[in-house]
Design a protein around this motif. Sequence first.
Motif, PDB file in Angstrom:
ATOM      1  N   ARG A 122      32.091 -51.117  25.204  1.00 43.28           N
ATOM      2  CA  ARG A 122      32.377 -49.430  24.753  1.00 43.28           C
ATOM      3  C   ARG A 122      31.473 -49.106  23.689  1.00 43.28           C
ATOM      4  O   ARG A 122      30.615 -50.337  23.393  1.00 43.28           O
ATOM      5  CB  ARG A 122      33.210 -49.514  24.273  1.00 43.28           C
ATOM      6  N   THR A 123      31.239 -47.536  23.358  1.00 41.05           N
ATOM      7  CA  THR A 123      30.509 -47.639  22.178  1.00 41.05           C
ATOM      8  C   THR A 123      30.233 -48.323  20.787  1.00 41.05           C
ATOM      9  O   THR A 123      31.773 -49.214  20.735  1.00 41.05           O
ATOM     10  CB  THR A 123      30.490 -46.245  22.227  1.00 41.05           C
ATOM     11  N   ARG A 124      29.090 -48.539  20.020  1.00 42.86           N
ATOM     12  CA  ARG A 124      29.411 -49.763  18.789  1.00 42.86           C
ATOM     13  C   ARG A 124      29.801 -48.095  17.854  1.00 42.86           C
ATOM     14  O   ARG A 124      29.600 -48.295  16.754  1.00 42.86           O
ATOM     15  CB  ARG A 124      28.343 -50.134  18.319  1.00 42.86           C
ATOM     16  N   CYS A 135      38.177 -39.241  16.155  1.00 37.45           N
ATOM     17  CA  CYS A 135      37.075 -39.412  17.379  1.00 37.45           C
ATOM     18  C   CYS A 135      37.958 -39.070  19.030  1.00 37.45           C
ATOM     19  O   CYS A 135      38.972 -39.514  19.028  1.00 37.45           O
ATOM     20  CB  CYS A 135      37.075 -41.127  17.742  1.00 37.45           C
ATOM     21  N   ASN A 136      36.727 -37.863  19.585  1.00 38.66           N
ATOM     22  CA  ASN A 136      37.430 -37.872  20.585  1.00 38.66           C
ATOM     23  C   ASN A 136      37.249 -38.267  21.518  1.00 38.66           C
ATOM     24  O   ASN A 136      38.393 -38.182  22.439  1.00 38.66           O
ATOM     25  CB  ASN A 136      35.967 -36.407  20.708  1.00 38.66           C
ATOM     26  N   LYS A 137      36.372 -39.832  21.200  1.00 40.29           N
ATOM     27  CA  LYS A 137      36.462 -41.012  22.762  1.00 40.29           C
ATOM     28  C   LYS A 137      37.969 -40.716  22.084  1.00 40.29           C
ATOM     29  O   LYS A 137      38.628 -41.884  23.961  1.00 40.29           O
ATOM     30  CB  LYS A 137      35.494 -41.798  22.633  1.00 40.29           C
ATOM     31  N   ARG A 138      38.380 -41.617  21.300  1.00 38.13           N
ATOM     32  CA  ARG A 138      39.395 -42.279  20.794  1.00 38.13           C
ATOM     33  C   ARG A 138      40.719 -41.507  21.128  1.00 38.13           C
ATOM     34  O   ARG A 138      41.458 -42.189  22.104  1.00 38.13           O
ATOM     35  CB  ARG A 138      39.852 -43.048  20.071  1.00 38.13           C
ATOM     36  N   SER A 142      40.532 -34.945  18.211  1.00 40.92           N
ATOM     37  CA  SER A 142      40.507 -35.047  17.139  1.00 40.92           C
ATOM     38  C   SER A 142      39.432 -34.473  16.373  1.00 40.92           C
ATOM     39  O   SER A 142      39.272 -34.111  15.259  1.00 40.92           O
ATOM     40  CB  SER A 142      40.708 -36.105  16.849  1.00 40.92           C
ATOM     41  N   GLY A 143      38.438 -34.821  17.531  1.00 41.15           N
ATOM     42  CA  GLY A 143      36.894 -33.736  16.748  1.00 41.15           C
ATOM     43  C   GLY A 143      36.229 -34.801  16.801  1.00 41.15           C
ATOM     44  O   GLY A 143      36.227 -36.341  17.620  1.00 41.15           O
ATOM     45  N   CYS A 144      34.785 -35.034  16.418  1.00 41.17           N
ATOM     46  CA  CYS A 144      33.494 -35.991  16.607  1.00 41.17           C
ATOM     47  C   CYS A 144      32.716 -36.053  15.254  1.00 41.17           C
ATOM     48  O   CYS A 144      31.699 -35.174  14.617  1.00 41.17           O
ATOM     49  CB  CYS A 144      33.060 -35.586  17.573  1.00 41.17           C
ATOM     50  N   PRO A 145      33.096 -37.121  14.370  1.00 41.86           N
ATOM     51  CA  PRO A 145      32.147 -36.660  12.869  1.00 41.86           C
ATOM     52  C   PRO A 145      31.042 -37.125  12.973  1.00 41.86           C
ATOM     53  O   PRO A 145      30.236 -37.196  11.658  1.00 41.86           O
ATOM     54  CB  PRO A 145      33.480 -37.983  11.949  1.00 41.86           C
ATOM     55  N   ALA A 146      30.928 -37.945  14.111  1.00 38.75           N
ATOM     56  CA  ALA A 146      29.784 -38.676  13.733  1.00 38.75           C
ATOM     57  C   ALA A 146      27.999 -37.176  13.821  1.00 38.75           C
ATOM     58  O   ALA A 146      26.988 -37.993  13.885  1.00 38.75           O
ATOM     59  CB  ALA A 146      29.229 -39.622  15.456  1.00 38.75           C
ATOM     60  N   THR A 153      22.607 -44.067  14.701  1.00 35.23           N
ATOM     61  CA  THR A 153      22.358 -45.705  15.538  1.00 35.23           C
ATOM     62  C   THR A 153      22.913 -44.890  17.646  1.00 35.23           C
ATOM     63  O   THR A 153      22.613 -45.413  18.448  1.00 35.23           O
ATOM     64  CB  THR A 153      22.488 -46.911  16.237  1.00 35.23           C
ATOM     65  N   LEU A 154      23.011 -43.593  16.986  1.00 36.51           N
ATOM     66  CA  LEU A 154      23.936 -42.755  18.764  1.00 36.51           C
ATOM     67  C   LEU A 154      23.297 -42.486  19.523  1.00 36.51           C
ATOM     68  O   LEU A 154      21.770 -42.251  19.144  1.00 36.51           O
ATOM     69  CB  LEU A 154      24.781 -42.046  17.972  1.00 36.51           C
ATOM     70  N   ALA A 155      23.645 -41.852  20.554  1.00 37.59           N
ATOM     71  CA  ALA A 155      22.420 -40.850  21.604  1.00 37.59           C
ATOM     72  C   ALA A 155      21.943 -40.078  20.895  1.00 37.59           C
ATOM     73  O   ALA A 155      22.332 -39.115  20.575  1.00 37.59           O
ATOM     74  CB  ALA A 155      23.069 -41.220  22.515  1.00 37.59           C
ATOM     75  N   GLU A 161      28.654 -31.819  22.545  1.00 32.68           N
ATOM     76  CA  GLU A 161      29.267 -31.168  21.723  1.00 32.68           C
ATOM     77  C   GLU A 161      30.643 -32.360  20.867  1.00 32.68           C
ATOM     78  O   GLU A 161      30.637 -32.020  19.886  1.00 32.68           O
ATOM     79  CB  GLU A 161      28.610 -29.328  21.820  1.00 32.68           C
ATOM     80  N   HIS A 162      30.768 -33.203  22.005  1.00 37.64           N
ATOM     81  CA  HIS A 162      32.440 -33.458  21.319  1.00 37.64           C
ATOM     82  C   HIS A 162      32.041 -34.914  21.283  1.00 37.64           C
ATOM     83  O   HIS A 162      32.671 -35.537  20.870  1.00 37.64           O
ATOM     84  CB  HIS A 162      33.042 -33.416  22.846  1.00 37.64           C
ATOM     85  N   CYS A 163      30.763 -35.854  21.469  1.00 39.49           N
ATOM     86  CA  CYS A 163      30.409 -36.783  21.813  1.00 39.49           C
ATOM     87  C   CYS A 163      29.279 -36.781  21.774  1.00 39.49           C
ATOM     88  O   CYS A 163      28.271 -36.691  22.659  1.00 39.49           O
ATOM     89  CB  CYS A 163      31.403 -37.918  22.612  1.00 39.49           C
ATOM     90  N   ILE A 164      28.335 -37.981  20.904  1.00 39.28           N
ATOM     91  CA  ILE A 164      26.926 -38.203  21.090  1.00 39.28           C
ATOM     92  C   ILE A 164      26.764 -40.265  21.224  1.00 39.28           C
ATOM     93  O   ILE A 164      25.710 -40.661  20.537  1.00 39.28           O
ATOM     94  CB  ILE A 164      26.437 -37.477  19.630  1.00 39.28           C
ATOM     95  N   ALA A 165      27.991 -40.738  21.031  1.00 43.29           N
ATOM     96  CA  ALA A 165      27.963 -42.177  21.776  1.00 43.29           C
ATOM     97  C   ALA A 165      26.675 -42.133  22.322  1.00 43.29           C
ATOM     98  O   ALA A 165      26.644 -42.240  23.630  1.00 43.29           O
ATOM     99  CB  ALA A 165      29.035 -42.793  21.964  1.00 43.29           C
ATOM    100  N   SER A 166      26.230 -44.079  21.834  1.00 46.05           N
ATOM    101  CA  SER A 166      25.659 -44.565  22.880  1.00 46.05           C
ATOM    102  C   SER A 166      25.898 -45.644  23.408  1.00 46.05           C
ATOM    103  O   SER A 166      26.419 -46.175  23.005  1.00 46.05           O
ATOM    104  CB  SER A 166      24.016 -45.087  22.268  1.00 46.05           C
TER     105      SER A 166
HETATM  106  S1  SF4 Z   1      29.803 -39.933  19.010  1.00 47.44           S
HETATM  107 FE1  SF4 Z   1      31.920 -39.897  20.680  1.00 47.44          FE
HETATM  108  S2  SF4 Z   1      33.029 -41.937  19.839  1.00 47.44           S
HETATM  109 FE2  SF4 Z   1      31.610 -41.676  17.903  1.00 47.44          FE
HETATM  110  S3  SF4 Z   1      32.757 -40.472  16.527  1.00 47.44           S
HETATM  111 FE3  SF4 Z   1      32.190 -38.418  17.831  1.00 47.44          FE
HETATM  112  S4  SF4 Z   1      33.529 -38.790  19.803  1.00 47.44           S
HETATM  113 FE4  SF4 Z   1      34.329 -40.512  18.952  1.00 47.44          FE
END
Ligand code: SF4
Length: 333
Positions: A122-124, A135-138, A142-146, A153-155, A161-166
């Motif tokens: 899984r993403t770090r 965290c939208n992924k978890r 709920s949102g994406c504070p990242a 370190t992310l992608a 717009e919902h997740c940028i996890a690498s």
């Molecule tokens: S980048 Fe993805 S994993 Fe990270 S907070 Fe946003 S939704 Fe969650």
Amino acid sequence: MHTFEFTRPGDPDAAIAAAAHAKTAQQGADVRFLAGGTTLLDLMKLNVETPDRLLDINRLPLDKVEATHDGGLKIGATVRNSDLAHHPAVQRDYAVLSQAILAGASTQLRNMATTAGNILQRTRCVYFRDTAMPCNKREPGSGCPAITGHNRTLAILGTSEHCIASNPSDMCVAMAALDATVHVRGPGGERAVPFGEFHLLPGDTPDRENVLEAGDLITHVTLPPPIAGSKQVYLKLRDRASYEFALASAAVVITVGGGNVTLARVALGGVGTKPWRSPEAEAALTGRPAARETFRSAADAALRGAKPRSGNAYKVELAKRCLAHALELATRA
Ligand code: SF4
Ligand SMILES: Cc1cc2nc3c(=O)[nH]c(=O)nc-3n(C[C@H](O)[C@H](O)[C@H](O)COP(=O)(O)OP(=O)(O)OC[C@H]3O[C@@H](n4cnc5c(N)ncnc54)[C@H](O)[C@@H]3O)c2cc1C
């Protein structure tokens, strides 16, 4: 309360039938296969993963590396990363895979980590691993504070717009460049998934990371026959020399004839929401002189669609230099 079960030796179908009762194979699964445990147990300690039932798959007969009839390689799902990296056929014919695995984690972790577990790591992203944060992924919706927060370190490729996890895997970057295929056995039978189609882009469902359904067991991965005369390099750039995830990485498989690139397969790590194969870079290389200018053009092409955020714009140039340098190393070798 978790229950922990050993699967019967030699009986994948019993494990598949048990896991088919899970509500999903994605985030929130209440039944999980346990392989090396180096991702899953970490996330259980953090309450990010909360399965009721763990099925230990280590006694299934999925721990072999074997030649295939067409001259390729079959890698069992529970083959340890160390065993795979040091396998003579991998070192000889798929050097980029060996290099990528050895660039990851630590010796102890690689001794436990398995082929399938690595593919499913899984993403770090720090927010994903902290249940006090949205965290939208978890927790979908709920949102994406990242996006405006800690995203160094992310992608920068494949984000939404919902997740940028690498995607953090090194091994997967090499497998993407090598045109691997993931073999899955599930309640509905067996299927083969090309590596590039196995992981999903986050889109508006970042909780869904791959094509697995409840009960699906990865049994093995196959590699096509090696490319004669190819040079292969995995280059990983990170904050410290070992025991650290990639900020940017590049896997390159290339052949050169008469001074021109005759074949190129390129994948990037650390910058994509999934292991990032780059057909754009491959097109910019093929048929062109194996020279620095070509490599830089290919790197520009690979990063053309990059969408950096507040803290990770540096990755655009870093990834370009990483790929250009990997190409230089490969063609110089
Ligand atoms: S980048 Fe993805 S994993 Fe990270 S907070 Fe946003 S939704 Fe969650
Ligand atoms: C401190 C640390 C540093 C690390 N550094 C790096 C690094 O630099 N580079 C890198 O690439 N990785 C790194 N890793 C990640 C490591 O490579 C993974 O944790 C490991 O590969 C996971 O394999 P595993 O067998 O332990 O998976 P597990 O934890 O057992 O499983 C992971 C997931 O896969 C599922 N699963 C396992 N096998 C199957 C199967 N056959 N079919 C279906 N589902 C299955 C499990 O249910 C679970 O959801 C690091 C990990 C740690 C803890």
